[in-house]
Design a protein around this motif. Structure first.
Motif, mmCIF file in Angstrom:
data_model
loop_
_atom_site.group_PDB
_atom_site.id
_atom_site.type_symbol
_atom_site.label_atom_id
_atom_site.label_comp_id
_atom_site.label_asym_id
_atom_site.label_seq_id
_atom_site.Cartn_x
_atom_site.Cartn_y
_atom_site.Cartn_z
ATOM 1 N N THR A 140 -14.063 5.738 -34.110
ATOM 2 C CA THR A 140 -12.599 5.803 -33.514
ATOM 3 C C THR A 140 -12.063 4.754 -32.568
ATOM 4 O OG1 THR A 140 -13.792 6.633 -31.603
ATOM 5 C CG2 THR A 140 -13.121 7.836 -33.093
ATOM 6 N N ARG A 141 -11.182 5.067 -31.780
ATOM 7 C CA ARG A 141 -10.580 4.129 -31.204
ATOM 8 C C ARG A 141 -11.003 3.835 -29.711
ATOM 9 N NH1 ARG A 141 -4.071 5.646 -31.090
ATOM 10 N NH2 ARG A 141 -5.893 7.480 -31.400
ATOM 11 N N PRO A 142 -12.008 3.608 -28.649
ATOM 12 C CA PRO A 142 -12.378 2.856 -27.018
ATOM 13 C C PRO A 142 -11.700 3.484 -26.913
ATOM 14 C CG PRO A 142 -11.927 0.237 -27.217
ATOM 15 C CD PRO A 142 -11.272 2.481 -28.803
ATOM 16 N N ALA A 143 -12.453 4.132 -25.222
ATOM 17 C CA ALA A 143 -11.850 4.156 -24.033
ATOM 18 C C ALA A 143 -11.007 3.808 -23.853
ATOM 19 C CB ALA A 143 -12.558 5.128 -22.874
ATOM 20 N N HIS A 144 -12.238 2.074 -23.622
ATOM 21 C CA HIS A 144 -11.381 1.094 -23.436
ATOM 22 C C HIS A 144 -11.990 -0.807 -23.917
ATOM 23 C CE1 HIS A 144 -15.484 0.978 -21.104
ATOM 24 N NE2 HIS A 144 -14.894 2.324 -20.597
ATOM 25 N N ASP A 145 -11.704 -1.708 -24.105
ATOM 26 C CA ASP A 145 -12.122 -2.291 -25.069
ATOM 27 C C ASP A 145 -13.878 -3.400 -24.754
ATOM 28 O OD1 ASP A 145 -9.738 -1.890 -27.117
ATOM 29 O OD2 ASP A 145 -8.712 -3.425 -25.600
#
Length: 236
Positions: A140-145
């Protein structure tokens, strides 16, 4: 203990993640008296042992050739030095601890720890893929990179996604996640889903480390493979 006599002498052991007809036939060819697996052969009772199912075929062959079968499974999932701590070591996590502790606090499922230094999320996914030699990676897309705190649970551990978020993990690595679990985790945590078999195949290494010092020959199965196949279009 799933099949066989616990009192017999053992000279050689075949180590595997799963017990399949191919694996038990390999044990016959290699002359092994015992198969040690992570996943149990028998999750449910057999009503017939006449070769009509893969499980029945294994039992029939094992008994015919006097091969015992022992399966570890959840005991190896939760013990220190087991499935999850070995995964953490492979990925270079430091100062890790149990993610979900048992009542006595000494055992439990999953671990959470930190990388030596923060890394980019995309680079970390590549690291997971390469170190574990993954057949596939879904994410998934993370909360931050940036990734520093990593939680993981070998096998089917989607039930602990919220616990990983609660404990401040940047990513959570497990297997067998469903669509809505991806949906719920998206942009809240970097959920990294890998092949169940890949996440637990290093159980064979753990077995070898335990058994070889006893003077028993250990053979890691060459027939132990993931049942999941991926379509790849053949191009000229």
């Amino acid at each position: 203990m799933q099949v066989g006599d616990t009192g017999r002498d053992i000279q050689s052991v075949l180590l595997t993640t799963d017990v399949t007809p191919e694996v038990v036939n390999e044990a016959v060819v290699c002359g092994c008296q015992l198969i040690v697996s992570h996943h149990p052969l028998l999750f449910h009772g057999l009503k017939q042992v006449c070769g009509q199912t893969p499980q029945a075929q294994v039992v029939e062959t094992a008994i015919k050739h006097d091969i015992a079968i022992y399966s570890a499974h959840t005991s190896l999932d939760s013990v220190a030095g087991g499935i999850n701590t070995r995964l953490a070591d492979k990925l270079g996590l430091r100062a890790y601890r149990i993610l979900v502790q048992s009542e006595n606090g000494d055992t439990g499922l999953g671990v959470i720890g930190k990388l030596p230094k923060p890394v980019n999320y995309a680079d970390f996914i590549g690291k997971v893929h390469d170190i574990l030699d993954c057949t596939y990676v879904r994410y998934t897309r993370p909360a931050h990179d940036q990734v520093e705190t990593v939680a993981l649970c070998g096998g089917s551990g989607a039930e602990f996604i919220e616990e990983a978020i609660r404990q401040g993990a940047d990513v959570y690595i497990t297997a067998d996640c469903k669509y809505h679990e991806f949906q719920d985790a998206d942009s809240r945590i970097g959920l990294i889903d890998i092949d169940h078999w890949v996440s637990e195949r290093h159980a064979r290494e753990i077995f070898r480390d335990i058994i070889e010092p006893l003077g028993v020959t250990c053979i890691i199965s060459k027939q132990d493979k993931t049942p999941i196949q991926l379509w790849q279009e053949q191009k000229n």
